[in-house]
Design an enzyme around this catalytic site. Structure first.
Site, PDB file in Angstrom:
ATOM      1  N   ASP A  42      62.438 -34.497  -5.392  1.00 15.22           N
ATOM      2  CA  ASP A  42      63.167 -34.658  -4.132  1.00 15.22           C
ATOM      3  C   ASP A  42      62.534 -33.851  -2.994  1.00 15.22           C
ATOM      4  OD1 ASP A  42      64.930 -36.097  -5.663  1.00 15.22           O
ATOM      5  OD2 ASP A  42      66.708 -34.975  -5.029  1.00 15.22           O
ATOM      6  N   HIS A 187      62.058 -30.761  -7.539  1.00 19.02           N
ATOM      7  CA  HIS A 187      61.791 -30.811  -6.097  1.00 19.02           C
ATOM      8  C   HIS A 187      60.296 -30.581  -5.868  1.00 19.02           C
ATOM      9  CE1 HIS A 187      66.098 -29.993  -6.283  1.00 19.02           C
ATOM     10  NE2 HIS A 187      66.168 -30.547  -5.085  1.00 19.02           N
TER      11      HIS A 187
END
Ligand code: ZN
Length: 222
Positions: A42, A187
């Protein structure tokens, strides 16, 4: 046996006990009977970290899904172009990384559409996957995303890499919780130093050795 000490705890226990299939509006995992799992990243693209992750995935010949922030695509288009060229899947993660729990139609629609547009302008790629920032959303946000034919994707295992733990902690967390059909949340863009990449260098070969197959989210759900 768990005791309900307060309404909130009771509510939390109840919510945890609700089968995933009971809320088909939001997807948290794939088929538990398969050995397929999906890595998701992400908040990128990031000018350095995304490329290091792409190198690592290429080394093992595996593909992942990147939920990108539109604003970061405008700053760093090259890693996204490279990800698409390598066959990775791209998802929409809003333009400004705006939590959607208190937003409704206009904001949500703008965040999704603007991101959709910049992904397309940068890569020619159209995505149908949407992940709300921080996993935060309300029914209105879900309705808007689904009216635009997006599938709303959360995760099975939060690696908690955003808390900046050491690599071994991330590895232990994933190893303890991964199962067939899992969607793993990582992430590729964080302002602080992250040990996620070091953890992936350990996890990818370990999970492959256990028989897991890394696929994109769409492949996991096919
Ligand atoms: Zn995010």
């Amino acid at each position: 046996m768990k005791k309900c000490l307060s309404f909130l705890i009771c509510a939390a226990i109840f919510l945890q006990s609700v089968p995933v299939s009971a809320n088909s509006a939001v997807i948290r995992s794939g088929n538990p009977d398969s050995m397929k799992i999906a890595l998701t990243f992400d908040d990128g693209p990031h000018p350095y970290k995304t490329n290091v992750i792409l190198d690592l995935l290429e080394q093992y010949g595996i593909r992942a899904t990147f939920f990108v922030v539109g604003e970061n695509v405008s700053y760093y288009p090259e890693p996204l172009k490279r990800a698409v060229a390598l066959g990775h899947e791209i998802g929409n993660h809003t333009y400004h990384h705006t939590p959607l729990s208190s937003s409704c139609e206009k904001t949500v629609a703008e965040e999704i559409e603007k991101t959709e547009e910049i992904i397309f302008q940068t890569t020619g790629y159209r995505t149908t996957l949407f992940r709300p920032p921080e996993g935060s959303y309300n029914q209105c946000a879900l309705n808007v995303a689904q009216s635009k034919n997006y599938r709303v994707i959360l995760w099975t295992v939060d690696t908690r890499d955003w808390e900046n733990p050491v690599a071994d902690t991330i590895v232990s967390n994933v190893t303890a919780n991964v199962k067939g059909g899992s969607i793993l949340l990582f992430h590729d863009y964080m302002s602080k130093k992250s040990h996620a990449i070091d953890a992936l260098r350990i996890l990818i070969p370990n999970l492959l050795a256990k028989g897991y197959e890394f696929v994109t989210v769409s492949e996991l759900l096919a």
